[in-house]
Design a protein around this motif. Structure first.
Motif, PDB file in Angstrom:
ATOM      1  N   ASP A 135     -17.955   1.935   0.053  1.00 30.00           N
ATOM      2  CA  ASP A 135     -18.298   3.089   0.878  1.00 30.00           C
ATOM      3  C   ASP A 135     -17.085   3.929   1.256  1.00 30.00           C
ATOM      4  O   ASP A 135     -17.218   5.122   1.539  1.00 30.00           O
ATOM      5  CB  ASP A 135     -19.002   2.625   2.162  1.00 30.00           C
ATOM      6  N   LYS A 136     -15.909   3.296   1.281  1.00 25.58           N
ATOM      7  CA  LYS A 136     -14.681   4.019   1.600  1.00 25.58           C
ATOM      8  C   LYS A 136     -13.572   3.542   0.677  1.00 25.58           C
ATOM      9  O   LYS A 136     -13.632   2.422   0.156  1.00 25.58           O
ATOM     10  CB  LYS A 136     -14.292   3.815   3.061  1.00 25.58           C
ATOM     11  N   PRO A 137     -12.560   4.363   0.451  1.00 30.44           N
ATOM     12  CA  PRO A 137     -11.515   4.003  -0.512  1.00 30.44           C
ATOM     13  C   PRO A 137     -10.768   2.723  -0.126  1.00 30.44           C
ATOM     14  O   PRO A 137     -10.562   2.445   1.060  1.00 30.44           O
ATOM     15  CB  PRO A 137     -10.568   5.211  -0.483  1.00 30.44           C
ATOM     16  N   LEU A 138     -10.385   1.956  -1.144  1.00 26.81           N
ATOM     17  CA  LEU A 138      -9.518   0.808  -0.921  1.00 26.81           C
ATOM     18  C   LEU A 138      -8.102   1.317  -0.650  1.00 26.81           C
ATOM     19  O   LEU A 138      -7.683   2.332  -1.216  1.00 26.81           O
ATOM     20  CB  LEU A 138      -9.514  -0.095  -2.148  1.00 26.81           C
ATOM     21  N   GLU A 139      -7.373   0.619   0.186  1.00 22.20           N
ATOM     22  CA  GLU A 139      -6.027   1.074   0.547  1.00 22.20           C
ATOM     23  C   GLU A 139      -5.014  -0.060   0.453  1.00 22.20           C
ATOM     24  O   GLU A 139      -4.340  -0.379   1.443  1.00 22.20           O
ATOM     25  CB  GLU A 139      -6.038   1.672   1.956  1.00 22.20           C
ATOM     26  N   PRO A 140      -4.888  -0.694  -0.695  1.00 24.39           N
ATOM     27  CA  PRO A 140      -3.949  -1.824  -0.800  1.00 24.39           C
ATOM     28  C   PRO A 140      -2.490  -1.420  -0.671  1.00 24.39           C
ATOM     29  O   PRO A 140      -1.640  -2.257  -0.349  1.00 24.39           O
ATOM     30  CB  PRO A 140      -4.249  -2.384  -2.199  1.00 24.39           C
ATOM     31  N   LEU A 141      -2.177  -0.140  -0.908  1.00 21.61           N
ATOM     32  CA  LEU A 141      -0.782   0.290  -0.835  1.00 21.61           C
ATOM     33  C   LEU A 141      -0.295   0.453   0.597  1.00 21.61           C
ATOM     34  O   LEU A 141       0.915   0.426   0.843  1.00 21.61           O
ATOM     35  CB  LEU A 141      -0.599   1.608  -1.590  1.00 21.61           C
ATOM     36  N   ILE A 142      -1.213   0.630   1.534  1.00 24.22           N
ATOM     37  CA  ILE A 142      -0.804   0.821   2.922  1.00 24.22           C
ATOM     38  C   ILE A 142      -1.369  -0.245   3.853  1.00 24.22           C
ATOM     39  O   ILE A 142      -1.026  -0.278   5.036  1.00 24.22           O
ATOM     40  CB  ILE A 142      -1.205   2.220   3.444  1.00 24.22           C
TER      41      ILE A 142
END
Length: 287
Positions: A135-142
């Motif tokens: 439903d929302k973007p993954l943010e593994p970089l932050i």
């Protein structure tokens, strides 16, 4: 013939140790070394006083190192699986393709990770959002929650193929008569792996594992430096990046030198301990 190499070793590895004297002085750049103010163990006391980020840095360094040690068998498993591929051209192709990431700089690795995982333009996020998987973007970089695990996965992608090479060489050095004897005794492919291949490469694995344990405080600089940002720095600040930040960015040369000495001394102690363990268990020295 060996003298040029001894000179190079002395100049680049032993002569710079004179810089350790900065840790015992209130070092001011440009002032002659004999005119610096001697402060003894002042900066070593600061390290252990709790008035800095030492505990956080130690926690991050040890956590990432132990996670790396936990994944140490993966190159072994990959090497065994690759050695079981009967088609030689396919085996060589896989080995080549999996070794290539080792030669990619961490800057380019970050660029690839950004292209795949950035929250706005990342290809994987776009695909998963379009397919309504998330439903929302993954943010593994932050994300600081998954920072350690993401870095371990990136490190595995980059280093597994290269790390497997030494185990492939160890497997190639196993006497083929052992496989033939096992086959005569009725052993199938998995039995031969369990009773011949694995025992044959265990000495190599243990030596590399002990060396990794001795180097537990030196888990790298480039990877964590390029992936570090304001959102995940509390998880990716390790010894090497902390020493760089304190010494270069903050110009605290004496303090960063003291941190470097501490790391080197602990690494030497761990190496000697690992060597003693190897002598006691395997009756062989690793140094």
């Amino acid at each position: 013939m060996i003298s040029p190499f001894l000179v190079v070793t002395f100049v680049f590895y032993y002569l710079p140790l004179l810089g350790w004297s900065f840790a015992f002085m209130d070092y001011i750049p440009g002032v002659p070394i004999f005119e610096q103010q001697f402060v003894g163990l002042k900066y070593f006391r600061i390290i252990f006083s709790g008035g800095n980020d030492f505990l956080l840095v130690m926690k991050n360094t040890l956590s990432l190192s132990f996670l790396g040690l936990a994944t140490a068998p993966i190159p072994v498993i990959f090497a065994i699986m690759l050695s079981e591929v009967r088609h030689s051209k396919l085996s060589k192709t896989i080995q080549t393709l999996t070794s290539i990431p080792n030669f990619i700089s961490w800057i380019l690795v970050y660029a690839i990770a950004f292209a795949l995982f950035s929250s706005q333009e990342g290809m994987i996020n776009k695909i998963l959002l379009d397919w309504h998987v998330i439903d929302k973007p993954l943010e593994p970089l932050i994300s600081s929650t998954y920072a350690w695990y993401f870095q371990i996965l990136i490190g595995l992608w980059k280093g597994t193929g290269w790390g497997a090479i030494i185990y492939i060489a160890a497997i190639a050095g196993i006497d083929q008569e052992q496989y033939e004897a096992a086959e005569i005794d009725g052993a199938g492919r998995f039995r031969k792996i369990w009773h011949v291949t694995i025992p044959g490469i265990l000495p190599t694995f243990f030596v590399l594992l002990l060396l990794a344990i001795s180097n537990i405080l030196s888990n790298g600089f480039e990877q964590y430096y390029v992936f570090q940002n304001a959102m995940n720095s509390n998880k990716l600040e390790v010894f090497d990046t902390y020493i760089y930040r304190m010494g270069i960015a903050n110009a605290e040369y004496a303090f960063s030198t003291a941190m470097g000495i501490f790391k080197s001394v602990i690494s030497i102690i761990l190496l000697l301990s690992a060597n003693s363990l190897s002598k006691a268990v395997r009756k062989e020295s690793i140094i």
